[in-house]
Design an enzyme around this catalytic site. Structure first.
Site, PDB file in Angstrom:
ATOM      1  N   PRO A   1      46.074  35.037  44.318  1.00  0.00           N
ATOM      2  CA  PRO A   1      46.542  34.068  43.335  1.00  0.00           C
ATOM      3  C   PRO A   1      47.868  33.404  43.678  1.00  0.00           C
ATOM      4  O   PRO A   1      48.779  34.055  44.187  1.00  0.00           O
ATOM      5  CB  PRO A   1      46.668  34.902  42.046  1.00  0.00           C
ATOM      6  N   ASN A   2      47.914  32.125  43.389  1.00  0.00           N
ATOM      7  CA  ASN A   2      49.094  31.258  43.562  1.00  0.00           C
ATOM      8  C   ASN A   2      49.344  30.850  45.009  1.00  0.00           C
ATOM      9  O   ASN A   2      50.205  30.013  45.272  1.00  0.00           O
ATOM     10  CB  ASN A   2      50.362  31.899  42.965  1.00  0.00           C
TER      11      ASN A   2
ATOM     12  N   GLU B   1      46.832  43.877  55.692  1.00  0.00           N
ATOM     13  CA  GLU B   1      47.492  43.307  54.502  1.00  0.00           C
ATOM     14  C   GLU B   1      48.717  42.514  54.962  1.00  0.00           C
ATOM     15  O   GLU B   1      49.525  43.025  55.738  1.00  0.00           O
ATOM     16  CB  GLU B   1      47.903  44.457  53.581  1.00  0.00           C
TER      17      GLU B   1
ATOM     18  N   ARG C   1      62.750  42.531  47.474  1.00  0.00           N
ATOM     19  CA  ARG C   1      62.672  41.682  46.281  1.00  0.00           C
ATOM     20  C   ARG C   1      62.712  42.551  45.005  1.00  0.00           C
ATOM     21  O   ARG C   1      63.217  43.661  45.036  1.00  0.00           O
ATOM     22  CB  ARG C   1      61.418  40.807  46.374  1.00  0.00           C
TER      23      ARG C   1
ATOM     24  N   ALA D   1      49.999  38.796  43.927  1.00  0.00           N
ATOM     25  CA  ALA D   1      50.442  39.653  42.811  1.00  0.00           C
ATOM     26  C   ALA D   1      49.501  40.838  42.578  1.00  0.00           C
ATOM     27  O   ALA D   1      49.937  41.891  42.092  1.00  0.00           O
ATOM     28  CB  ALA D   1      50.570  38.822  41.540  1.00  0.00           C
TER      29      ALA D   1
ATOM     30  N   ASN E   1      46.025  38.643  51.957  1.00  0.00           N
ATOM     31  CA  ASN E   1      47.262  38.599  51.172  1.00  0.00           C
ATOM     32  C   ASN E   1      46.849  38.697  49.709  1.00  0.00           C
ATOM     33  O   ASN E   1      46.404  37.718  49.115  1.00  0.00           O
ATOM     34  CB  ASN E   1      48.049  37.312  51.422  1.00  0.00           C
TER      35      ASN E   1
ATOM     36  N   ASP F   1      40.138  49.248  45.130  1.00  0.00           N
ATOM     37  CA  ASP F   1      38.838  49.917  45.259  1.00  0.00           C
ATOM     38  C   ASP F   1      37.893  49.117  46.160  1.00  0.00           C
ATOM     39  O   ASP F   1      37.095  49.699  46.908  1.00  0.00           O
ATOM     40  CB  ASP F   1      38.186  50.111  43.886  1.00  0.00           C
TER      41      ASP F   1
ATOM     42  N   ARG G   1      55.215  25.941  45.940  1.00  0.00           N
ATOM     43  CA  ARG G   1      55.616  27.128  45.200  1.00  0.00           C
ATOM     44  C   ARG G   1      56.871  27.750  45.815  1.00  0.00           C
ATOM     45  O   ARG G   1      56.836  28.188  46.968  1.00  0.00           O
ATOM     46  CB  ARG G   1      54.470  28.124  45.318  1.00  0.00           C
TER      47      ARG G   1
ATOM     48  N   ARG H   1      57.784  44.612  43.017  1.00  0.00           N
ATOM     49  CA  ARG H   1      57.046  44.188  44.216  1.00  0.00           C
ATOM     50  C   ARG H   1      57.082  45.229  45.332  1.00  0.00           C
ATOM     51  O   ARG H   1      56.426  45.081  46.360  1.00  0.00           O
ATOM     52  CB  ARG H   1      57.624  42.881  44.767  1.00  0.00           C
TER      53      ARG H   1
ATOM     54  N   HIS I   1      52.009  40.029  53.698  1.00  0.00           N
ATOM     55  CA  HIS I   1      52.868  39.385  52.698  1.00  0.00           C
ATOM     56  C   HIS I   1      53.822  38.454  53.423  1.00  0.00           C
ATOM     57  O   HIS I   1      54.443  38.866  54.413  1.00  0.00           O
ATOM     58  CB  HIS I   1      53.663  40.426  51.903  1.00  0.00           C
ATOM     59  N   ILE I   2      53.921  37.243  52.930  1.00  0.00           N
ATOM     60  CA  ILE I   2      54.800  36.253  53.546  1.00  0.00           C
ATOM     61  C   ILE I   2      56.253  36.704  53.414  1.00  0.00           C
ATOM     62  O   ILE I   2      57.030  36.650  54.380  1.00  0.00           O
ATOM     63  CB  ILE I   2      54.586  34.876  52.863  1.00  0.00           C
ATOM     64  N   SER I   3      56.610  37.148  52.216  1.00  0.00           N
ATOM     65  CA  SER I   3      57.977  37.601  51.964  1.00  0.00           C
ATOM     66  C   SER I   3      58.080  39.104  52.222  1.00  0.00           C
ATOM     67  O   SER I   3      57.059  39.803  52.303  1.00  0.00           O
ATOM     68  CB  SER I   3      58.362  37.288  50.518  1.00  0.00           C
TER      69      SER I   3
ATOM     70  N   HIS J   1      50.306  44.551  43.501  1.00  0.00           N
ATOM     71  CA  HIS J   1      51.195  45.444  42.762  1.00  0.00           C
ATOM     72  C   HIS J   1      50.529  46.156  41.599  1.00  0.00           C
ATOM     73  O   HIS J   1      51.120  47.065  41.020  1.00  0.00           O
ATOM     74  CB  HIS J   1      52.417  44.644  42.282  1.00  0.00           C
TER      75      HIS J   1
ATOM     76  N   TYR K   1      58.572  31.034  50.126  1.00  0.00           N
ATOM     77  CA  TYR K   1      57.261  30.961  50.781  1.00  0.00           C
ATOM     78  C   TYR K   1      57.126  29.819  51.790  1.00  0.00           C
ATOM     79  O   TYR K   1      56.076  29.673  52.417  1.00  0.00           O
ATOM     80  CB  TYR K   1      56.166  30.859  49.713  1.00  0.00           C
TER      81      TYR K   1
HETATM   82  C1  DQA Z   1      53.296  37.854  48.265  1.00  0.00           C
HETATM   83  C2  DQA Z   1      54.303  38.758  47.546  1.00  0.00           C
HETATM   84  C3  DQA Z   1      53.833  39.091  46.142  1.00  0.00           C
HETATM   85  O1  DQA Z   1      54.802  39.924  45.483  1.00  0.00           O
HETATM   86  C4  DQA Z   1      53.665  37.832  45.324  1.00  0.00           C
HETATM   87  O2  DQA Z   1      53.133  38.159  44.050  1.00  0.00           O
HETATM   88  C5  DQA Z   1      52.861  36.805  46.007  1.00  0.00           C
HETATM   89  C6  DQA Z   1      52.964  36.620  47.449  1.00  0.00           C
HETATM   90  C7  DQA Z   1      53.814  37.381  49.637  1.00  0.00           C
HETATM   91  O3  DQA Z   1      53.008  36.850  50.395  1.00  0.00           O
HETATM   92  O4  DQA Z   1      55.008  37.521  49.938  1.00  0.00           O
HETATM   93  O5  DQA Z   1      52.154  36.027  45.355  1.00  0.00           O
HETATM   94  O6  DQA Z   1      52.095  38.595  48.480  1.00  0.00           O
END
Ligand code: DQA
Length: 143
Positions: free
Chosen positions: A12-13, A100, A109, A79, A76, A89, A20, A113, A102-104, A82, A25
């Site tokens: 999501p997002n 897995e 943070r 959210a 990725n 599952d 964003r 997170r 994560h960009i950040s 978390h 990001y």
């Molecule tokens: C994220 C980090 C997550 O905490 C956040 O909710 C995201 C992006 C990242 O790619 O850094 O949507 O997964």
């Protein structure tokens, strides 16, 4: 010889990359990221398909598809990382590598997170390397 299929699945997002929180990001859009990963993947001998959804059920369906056909995944979970036991599952059912990304750097943070419920079921985790994390994951899957 055919290229090996890999799925890049963004939660999501992440469809809003570029708009964003660019300080966190970056300014690259999801379409640009997808084009780049398809190109780099092809150089690694991979047939990369990039998908993004804001709907948990859709993501779970894609993870089942990957499990049923033993397709390696770069995920990725955004959210969902978390708190989604349902995504965890689905990842636990994997029959091929799943990295897995994560960009950040989620560990530097907000406290909420710092923990990912997915990581225990992943082959490995990359966090904090920006969009390069996706390419590094593809490189590993191609090795
Ligand atoms: C994220 C980090 C997550 O905490 C956040 O909710 C995201 C992006 C990242 O790619 O850094 O949507 O997964």
């Amino acid at each position: 010889m055919g290229q090996r299929a890999v799925l890049v699945l963004n939660g999501p997002n992440l469809g809003r990359l570029g708009k964003r929180e660019p300080e966190t990001y970056g300014s690259t859009t999801h379409d640009d990221l997808a084009a780049q990963l398809i190109k780099v993947g092809a150089e690694f001998g991979l047939d990369v398909e990039v998908r993004q959804t804001d709907a948990e059920a859709e993501m779970i369906g894609w993870l089942h598809e990957a499990a049923d056909y033993s397709i390696p995944v770069v995920l990725n979970p955004a959210a969902w990382s978390h708190y989604s036991i349902a995504i965890a599952d689905a990842v636990a059912q994997r029959t091929a590598d799943l990295i897995e990304v994560h960009i950040s750097n989620i560990h530097t943070r907000e406290e909420f997170r710092h923990h990912s419920v997915i990581s225990a079921y992943a082959t490995g985790v990359i966090a904090g390397l920006g969009l390069d994390g996706y390419e590094l994951a593809l490189r590993k899957l191609a090795a």
